[in-house]
Design a protein around this motif. Structure first.
Motif, PDB file in Angstrom:
ATOM      1  N   SER A 341      -3.713   6.389  -7.421  1.00  0.00           N
ATOM      2  CA  SER A 341      -3.299   4.881  -6.839  1.00  0.00           C
ATOM      3  C   SER A 341      -2.292   4.504  -7.299  1.00  0.00           C
ATOM      4  N   THR A 342      -1.768   3.395  -6.890  1.00  0.00           N
ATOM      5  CA  THR A 342      -0.439   2.742  -7.593  1.00  0.00           C
ATOM      6  C   THR A 342      -0.393   1.485  -7.105  1.00  0.00           C
ATOM      7  N   THR A 343      -0.196   0.463  -8.399  1.00  0.00           N
ATOM      8  CA  THR A 343       0.174  -0.898  -8.065  1.00  0.00           C
ATOM      9  C   THR A 343       1.257  -1.336  -7.697  1.00  0.00           C
ATOM     10  N   GLN A 344       2.059  -1.979  -7.041  1.00  0.00           N
ATOM     11  CA  GLN A 344       3.200  -2.490  -6.662  1.00  0.00           C
ATOM     12  C   GLN A 344       3.146  -4.039  -6.027  1.00  0.00           C
ATOM     13  N   ARG A 345       4.329  -4.697  -6.247  1.00  0.00           N
ATOM     14  CA  ARG A 345       4.477  -6.167  -5.550  1.00  0.00           C
ATOM     15  C   ARG A 345       4.943  -6.125  -4.351  1.00  0.00           C
ATOM     16  N   TRP A 346       4.110  -6.529  -3.502  1.00  0.00           N
ATOM     17  CA  TRP A 346       4.565  -6.469  -2.095  1.00  0.00           C
ATOM     18  C   TRP A 346       5.064  -8.101  -1.526  1.00  0.00           C
ATOM     19  N   THR A 347       5.926  -7.948  -0.862  1.00  0.00           N
ATOM     20  CA  THR A 347       6.491  -9.256  -0.082  1.00  0.00           C
ATOM     21  C   THR A 347       6.372  -9.114   1.474  1.00  0.00           C
ATOM     22  N   GLY A 348       5.783 -10.217   2.184  1.00  0.00           N
ATOM     23  CA  GLY A 348       5.824 -10.102   3.454  1.00  0.00           C
ATOM     24  C   GLY A 348       5.163 -11.307   4.195  1.00  0.00           C
ATOM     25  N   VAL A 349       4.813 -11.050   5.445  1.00  0.00           N
ATOM     26  CA  VAL A 349       4.013 -12.222   6.519  1.00  0.00           C
ATOM     27  C   VAL A 349       2.501 -11.807   6.389  1.00  0.00           C
ATOM     28  N   ARG A 350       1.888 -12.879   6.087  1.00  0.00           N
ATOM     29  CA  ARG A 350       0.376 -12.794   5.910  1.00  0.00           C
ATOM     30  C   ARG A 350       0.014 -12.412   7.567  1.00  0.00           C
ATOM     31  N   VAL A 351      -1.075 -11.734   7.402  1.00  0.00           N
ATOM     32  CA  VAL A 351      -1.752 -11.271   8.604  1.00  0.00           C
ATOM     33  C   VAL A 351      -2.137 -12.364   9.306  1.00  0.00           C
ATOM     34  N   SER A 352      -2.843 -13.254   8.702  1.00  0.00           N
ATOM     35  CA  SER A 352      -3.445 -14.424   9.262  1.00  0.00           C
ATOM     36  C   SER A 352      -2.435 -15.313   9.903  1.00  0.00           C
ATOM     37  N   ASP A 353      -1.224 -15.289   9.382  1.00  0.00           N
ATOM     38  CA  ASP A 353      -0.192 -16.247  10.074  1.00  0.00           C
ATOM     39  C   ASP A 353       0.414 -15.429  11.588  1.00  0.00           C
ATOM     40  N   LEU A 354       0.143 -14.174  11.529  1.00  0.00           N
ATOM     41  CA  LEU A 354       0.682 -13.439  12.569  1.00  0.00           C
ATOM     42  C   LEU A 354      -0.435 -13.772  13.673  1.00  0.00           C
ATOM     43  N   ALA A 355      -1.564 -13.647  13.351  1.00  0.00           N
ATOM     44  CA  ALA A 355      -3.095 -14.152  14.207  1.00  0.00           C
ATOM     45  C   ALA A 355      -2.608 -15.449  14.540  1.00  0.00           C
ATOM     46  N   ALA A 356      -2.562 -16.414  13.762  1.00  0.00           N
ATOM     47  CA  ALA A 356      -2.255 -17.949  14.360  1.00  0.00           C
ATOM     48  C   ALA A 356      -1.222 -17.990  15.286  1.00  0.00           C
TER      49      ALA A 356
END
Length: 435
Positions: A341-356
């Motif tokens: 496993s690896t922990t990283q800092r991710w940036t992007g668009v919320r999946v819920s925003d794409l649903a809306a």
């Protein structure tokens, strides 16, 4: 055929072949019901942990959702242990890390247990009665299942598949065979364990040093105590110390795979190396662009993401348009079935925003498709809970820079507690559906 001839033939058949089939072949004074009982008692909780975490992992795939089932639902046993998908982001990393790490440290103990009972595997005659035949069959399933599960599991950790069957399917069914035989074995042998502990105590034999190490008292039906014991070369506590030390060494050499961070440098058993450099994209990757068979033009400047709601509206978005939407950043783990496993800092668009954006109602699921041309995990469906979770992202950047091609550029999915294979890379389409 005369009665005398029959008697001679029977006597010959009862005479064991030379070598390990002869009772006097096995001479270690350590073998006996007590040692086998102790090793079995130590194995019991470890195997239970592996069984429970295996079921948790199976449920984490959400096999009830479209396209997620690796085992056909009609044939799945359906014993699931569920965690809320909106729970801690590290839950899958913890359970799968436990599954793999406990499995690895169990191997020395399992080998010691097999060594302790190996005379029973060579008993002669091979079958003495119907009851004995049933017991021998259960041992075949137990030993064969253990060897199959641990061997294929270790090779899977190493990302090496020298076979032509689906590892997950075979490992799943092999686990049920092994665990069923294991439960039967525990029930059958529990009286032996109780008698051994009553006769010798649980810890008393561990006080004996090498000079005072003696064979256990033989009983009529144990078949483990040697007929002609050799002089001991190690005490029982020395043997258990050796097994425990080996398990701790394996733990030290593998724990960095699951924990990551500075411990990663100690993970000498890691299949993909220990050091990935210092760049923002330098962390573990299972499948590269090349191994996925993705041509550069497919994820080039003309790439577009198709987002739709089944039976409703649809949009096509370029990467620049996605970058212009509200961006959110979360520290999330990728955890894979191999135990890393690896922990990283991710940036992007919320999946819920794409649903809306496409008018998908609350409670919708989403089927995510990769542009990779083939592969068992080129598509995955996220549950409605995962879609609603504000930490679920269509990631465009990691650690402040664009995703590398091997890490999923132009866009990939990342969500709390999601198995690594469902963090779909090189996303081409997202189809929201009413649950």
């Amino acid at each position: 055929m005369t009665a005398t001839t029959i008697e001679r033939l029977r006597a010959r058949l009862e005479q064991p072949p030379p070598g390990p089939f002869r009772p006097d072949f096995w001479r270690s004074p350590l073998r006996g019901p007590w040692l086998t009982s102790v090793l079995g008692s130590l194995l019991l909780p470890l195997i239970v942990v592996m069984a429970l975490t295996g079921l948790i992992s199976h449920d984490a795939y959400h096999p009830e959702l479209r396209g997620n089932a690796i085992i056909a639902p009609a044939h799945d046993i359906g014993v699931l242990i569920q965690f809320a998908t909106s729970g801690p982001g590290w839950i899958y990393a913890l359970t799968q890390g436990l599954h793999v790490t406990v499995g690895l440290i169990t191997i020395p103990l399992l080998l010691a247990k097999l060594w302790s009972v190996i005379p029973k595997l060579f008993q002669w005659p091979a079958v003495r009665s119907v009851a004995n035949a049933i017991e021998r069959l259960s041992l075949l399933l137990l030993v064969g299942g253990a060897l199959f599960e641990f061997t294929t599991g270790v090779l899977n950790i190493q990302d090496y598949y020298p076979w032509h069957f689906n590892f997950v399917v075979a490992h799943y069914w092999g686990a049920w065979v092994f665990f069923a035989a294991f439960v039967v074995h525990v029930v059958v042998k529990m009286p032996v364990v109780v008698r051994s502990y009553r006769a010798r105590g649980i810890l008393k034999p561990l006080r004996e040093d090498l000079r005072h190490t003696r064979p256990e008292p033989a009983t009529e039906d144990d078949g483990l105590v040697p007929l002609a014991p050799a002089a001991p070369t190690i005490s029982r506590r020395g043997l258990l110390g050796l097994v425990g030390g080996t398990s701790l060494t394996v733990l030290a050499l593998n724990i960095g795979e699951s924990v990551g961070g500075p411990l990663r440098r100690l993970a000498l058993l890691g299949p993909r190396g220990r050091v990935f450099g210092t760049g923002p994209n330098d962390f573990q990757v299972n499948r590269t662009v090349a191994s996925a068979g993705i041509m550069p033009g497919v994820i080039g400047a003309d790439w577009r993401l198709a987002v739709s709601y089944a039976g409703g509206s649809a949009v096509s978005l370029s990467r620049a348009q996605l970058m212009a939407m509200p961006q959110h950043t979360h520290s999330l783990q990728i955890a894979c079935v191999e135990g890393w496993s690896t922990t990283q800092r991710w940036t992007g668009v919320r999946v819920s925003d794409l649903a809306a954006l496409v008018g998908a109602p609350a409670g919708s699921t989403v089927n995510v498709q990769s542009v990779q041309p083939s592969g068992l995990f080129r598509a995955a469906t996220l549950s409605s809970e995962q879609v609603r979770d504000e930490r679920a992202l269509l990631a465009l950047c990691v650690n402040g820079v664009n995703l590398s091609h091997d890490h999923g550029y132009p866009a990939r999915v990342i969500a709390p507690g999601l198995p690594g294979v469902h963090c779909t890379k090189w996303v081409g389409s997202m189809t929201f559906e009413r649950a």
